[in-house]
Scaffold this motif. Sequence first.
Motif, PDB file in Angstrom:
ATOM      1  N   SER A  41     -45.447   8.991 -23.164  1.00 53.20           N
ATOM      2  CA  SER A  41     -44.631   8.852 -24.373  1.00 53.20           C
ATOM      3  C   SER A  41     -43.716  10.059 -24.495  1.00 53.20           C
ATOM      4  CB  SER A  41     -45.514   8.736 -25.616  1.00 53.20           C
ATOM      5  OG  SER A  41     -46.299   9.909 -25.789  1.00 53.20           O
ATOM      6  N   GLY A  42     -42.807   9.994 -25.469  1.00 57.68           N
ATOM      7  CA  GLY A  42     -41.879  11.090 -25.690  1.00 57.68           C
ATOM      8  C   GLY A  42     -40.473  10.718 -25.287  1.00 57.68           C
ATOM      9  N   ALA A  43     -39.539  11.639 -25.540  1.00 57.07           N
ATOM     10  CA  ALA A  43     -38.132  11.378 -25.241  1.00 57.07           C
ATOM     11  C   ALA A  43     -37.907  11.173 -23.754  1.00 57.07           C
ATOM     12  CB  ALA A  43     -37.275  12.543 -25.743  1.00 57.07           C
ATOM     13  N   SER A  44     -38.665  11.873 -22.924  1.00 51.81           N
ATOM     14  CA  SER A  44     -38.544  11.718 -21.478  1.00 51.81           C
ATOM     15  C   SER A  44     -39.926  11.555 -20.863  1.00 51.81           C
ATOM     16  CB  SER A  44     -37.842  12.935 -20.871  1.00 51.81           C
ATOM     17  OG  SER A  44     -37.819  12.835 -19.466  1.00 51.81           O
ATOM     18  N   ARG A  45     -40.062  10.560 -20.000  1.00 50.39           N
ATOM     19  CA  ARG A  45     -41.355  10.325 -19.357  1.00 50.39           C
ATOM     20  C   ARG A  45     -41.579  11.291 -18.191  1.00 50.39           C
ATOM     21  NH1 ARG A  45     -43.297   5.291 -21.108  1.00 50.39           N
ATOM     22  NH2 ARG A  45     -42.417   5.031 -23.207  1.00 50.39           N
ATOM     23  N   LEU A  46     -40.485  11.905 -17.689  1.00 46.45           N
ATOM     24  CA  LEU A  46     -40.591  12.861 -16.596  1.00 46.45           C
ATOM     25  C   LEU A  46     -40.257  14.260 -17.095  1.00 46.45           C
ATOM     26  CD1 LEU A  46     -38.883  11.057 -13.561  1.00 46.45           C
ATOM     27  CD2 LEU A  46     -41.317  11.261 -14.054  1.00 46.45           C
ATOM     28  N   VAL A  47     -41.086  15.228 -16.756  1.00 46.44           N
ATOM     29  CA  VAL A  47     -40.834  16.622 -17.101  1.00 46.44           C
ATOM     30  C   VAL A  47     -41.003  17.450 -15.834  1.00 46.44           C
ATOM     31  CG1 VAL A  47     -41.562  18.598 -18.475  1.00 46.44           C
ATOM     32  CG2 VAL A  47     -41.647  16.298 -19.458  1.00 46.44           C
ATOM     33  N   LEU A  48     -40.031  18.309 -15.547  1.00 50.57           N
ATOM     34  CA  LEU A  48     -40.108  19.136 -14.347  1.00 50.57           C
ATOM     35  C   LEU A  48     -41.249  20.137 -14.444  1.00 50.57           C
ATOM     36  CD1 LEU A  48     -36.320  19.940 -13.812  1.00 50.57           C
ATOM     37  CD2 LEU A  48     -37.736  18.504 -12.350  1.00 50.57           C
ATOM     38  N   THR A  49     -41.958  20.327 -13.334  1.00 54.44           N
ATOM     39  CA  THR A  49     -42.961  21.381 -13.275  1.00 54.44           C
ATOM     40  C   THR A  49     -42.261  22.731 -13.094  1.00 54.44           C
ATOM     41  OG1 THR A  49     -43.181  21.206 -10.872  1.00 54.44           O
ATOM     42  CG2 THR A  49     -44.628  19.813 -12.220  1.00 54.44           C
ATOM     43  N   LYS A  50     -43.011  23.812 -13.223  1.00 58.09           N
ATOM     44  CA  LYS A  50     -42.447  25.150 -13.079  1.00 58.09           C
ATOM     45  C   LYS A  50     -41.822  25.315 -11.696  1.00 58.09           C
ATOM     46  CE  LYS A  50     -43.760  30.048 -13.058  1.00 58.09           C
ATOM     47  NZ  LYS A  50     -44.892  31.004 -13.208  1.00 58.09           N
ATOM     48  N   GLU A  51     -42.535  24.845 -10.665  1.00 57.09           N
ATOM     49  CA  GLU A  51     -42.029  24.987  -9.299  1.00 57.09           C
ATOM     50  C   GLU A  51     -40.735  24.197  -9.104  1.00 57.09           C
ATOM     51  OE1 GLU A  51     -46.419  25.634  -9.340  1.00 57.09           O
ATOM     52  OE2 GLU A  51     -45.066  24.096 -10.134  1.00 57.09           O
ATOM     53  N   ALA A  52     -40.696  22.990  -9.663  1.00 54.83           N
ATOM     54  CA  ALA A  52     -39.493  22.161  -9.533  1.00 54.83           C
ATOM     55  C   ALA A  52     -38.306  22.786 -10.258  1.00 54.83           C
ATOM     56  CB  ALA A  52     -39.770  20.767 -10.083  1.00 54.83           C
ATOM     57  N   THR A  53     -38.557  23.347 -11.434  1.00 50.91           N
ATOM     58  CA  THR A  53     -37.494  23.998 -12.205  1.00 50.91           C
ATOM     59  C   THR A  53     -36.902  25.171 -11.440  1.00 50.91           C
ATOM     60  OG1 THR A  53     -38.552  23.354 -14.294  1.00 50.91           O
ATOM     61  CG2 THR A  53     -36.951  25.146 -14.386  1.00 50.91           C
ATOM     62  N   SER A  92     -46.952  19.300  -7.266  1.00 49.12           N
ATOM     63  CA  SER A  92     -46.350  18.269  -8.107  1.00 49.12           C
ATOM     64  C   SER A  92     -44.967  18.738  -8.540  1.00 49.12           C
ATOM     65  CB  SER A  92     -47.216  18.020  -9.354  1.00 49.12           C
ATOM     66  OG  SER A  92     -48.458  17.472  -8.988  1.00 49.12           O
ATOM     67  N   LEU A  93     -44.021  17.812  -8.536  1.00 54.09           N
ATOM     68  CA  LEU A  93     -42.656  18.123  -8.943  1.00 54.09           C
ATOM     69  C   LEU A  93     -42.371  17.673 -10.371  1.00 54.09           C
ATOM     70  CD1 LEU A  93     -40.852  17.096  -5.635  1.00 54.09           C
ATOM     71  CD2 LEU A  93     -41.282  19.423  -6.467  1.00 54.09           C
ATOM     72  N   PHE A  94     -43.112  16.678 -10.819  1.00 52.63           N
ATOM     73  CA  PHE A  94     -42.926  16.168 -12.174  1.00 52.63           C
ATOM     74  C   PHE A  94     -44.274  16.022 -12.866  1.00 52.63           C
ATOM     75  CE2 PHE A  94     -39.303  14.308  -9.858  1.00 52.63           C
ATOM     76  CZ  PHE A  94     -38.239  14.722 -10.656  1.00 52.63           C
ATOM     77  N   LEU A  97     -43.950  11.144  -1.551  1.00 46.47           N
ATOM     78  CA  LEU A  97     -44.081  11.635  -0.176  1.00 46.47           C
ATOM     79  C   LEU A  97     -43.655  13.094  -0.075  1.00 46.47           C
ATOM     80  CD1 LEU A  97     -42.710   8.550   1.807  1.00 46.47           C
ATOM     81  CD2 LEU A  97     -45.093   9.346   1.699  1.00 46.47           C
ATOM     82  N   LEU A  98     -42.596  13.456  -0.819  1.00 45.91           N
ATOM     83  CA  LEU A  98     -42.140  14.843  -0.807  1.00 45.91           C
ATOM     84  C   LEU A  98     -43.187  15.758  -1.442  1.00 45.91           C
ATOM     85  CD1 LEU A  98     -39.838  16.847  -0.187  1.00 45.91           C
ATOM     86  CD2 LEU A  98     -38.909  16.338  -2.467  1.00 45.91           C
ATOM     87  N   GLU A  99     -43.783  15.306  -2.544  1.00 46.27           N
ATOM     88  CA  GLU A  99     -44.830  16.088  -3.196  1.00 46.27           C
ATOM     89  C   GLU A  99     -46.023  16.293  -2.270  1.00 46.27           C
ATOM     90  OE1 GLU A  99     -44.407  15.196  -7.962  1.00 46.27           O
ATOM     91  OE2 GLU A  99     -45.275  13.613  -6.710  1.00 46.27           O
ATOM     92  N   GLU A 100     -46.391  15.235  -1.539  1.00 44.05           N
ATOM     93  CA  GLU A 100     -47.520  15.348  -0.612  1.00 44.05           C
ATOM     94  C   GLU A 100     -47.215  16.329   0.503  1.00 44.05           C
ATOM     95  OE1 GLU A 100     -48.193  11.357   0.633  1.00 44.05           O
ATOM     96  OE2 GLU A 100     -49.287  10.782  -1.205  1.00 44.05           O
TER      97      GLU A 100
END
Length: 302
Positions: free
Chosen positions: A56-68, A49-51, A41-44
């Motif tokens: 796969s990988g060590a983390s399923r969530l990665v911050l986008t540039k804007e979120a970082t 996009s925030l993530f 809802l926050l992204e909308e």
Amino acid sequence: MKLSHLNGLKAFEASARHLSFSLAAKELNVTPAAIGQQVKLLEEWLGISLFERRSSGASRLVLTKEATQGLPEIIRGFTHLSQGLELLKPADISPVLTVAVSPAFAAKWLLMRIDDFQMSHPEWDLRLDTNIRTVDYLAESIDIGVRYGKGNWEGLEASLLMTESIFPVCSPELFNKGIDKLGSLVHLPLLHDLSLPKESGFPSWNSWFEQHEIYNVNTDKGLKINNSASVIQAAISGQGIALGRSVLVQDDLDCGRLVQLFPDLECSIELAYYVVWKKNGLMSDKVKAFKEWLQQQMIETR
């Protein structure tokens, strides 16, 4: 921003710190699905996009540039909100004093002295939080604590308590088998302390040997333990040589349970022990008293 988006911001902030909807849900006491929905809802509402969601990988969530870019300010914003709420509350009259320390510091330094504080201040009920993990002083209602590091932590004031030096230690029995020169260590079992990450700056056996120009030691072998107090106990039990931390091993040296090897090779490090408390908060009488008591204990043990 509409107040209705505050829940979404909190869900995003917790998810971003943990890089996990599940861990954020556990912290906020809701379901992972609820966290995901709030973030969506926050992204909308933001139109971005925030993530990045990965399969796969060590983390399923990665911050986008804007979120970082926005995350540090959002974290600071929630910190200021918490501090504001603290100021709105009446003066702290709770008899409970919650102190956060590492298990090793509690076992090897604090517990043998804490009776003195309790006898001096029977009006307060002392509660020790001895988590290995880094605790959130605001979220977990920690009044004061002792941290080991370089003295800079987000949201906390820090005052130097005591510095530390590093040197090899072992049991008297192992020492009596013949450790008269550095080369002797090549043939002896080593004990490894994994409680501090490599990036902390704490020396490993590998770096210690390199510093003293000894290169024929296999430092990958030996018992590895993720608790400093247990490393010390293993050394006392004669299971090997440990890199002793002066603050934690001093009592065992004084009592003859450990022997310091090669005193002339003792080296100081950047890491030290700091008294820490919530930044910009009003220091209550009990927090001030415990801080002063810690500092007095440090002076008396020099």
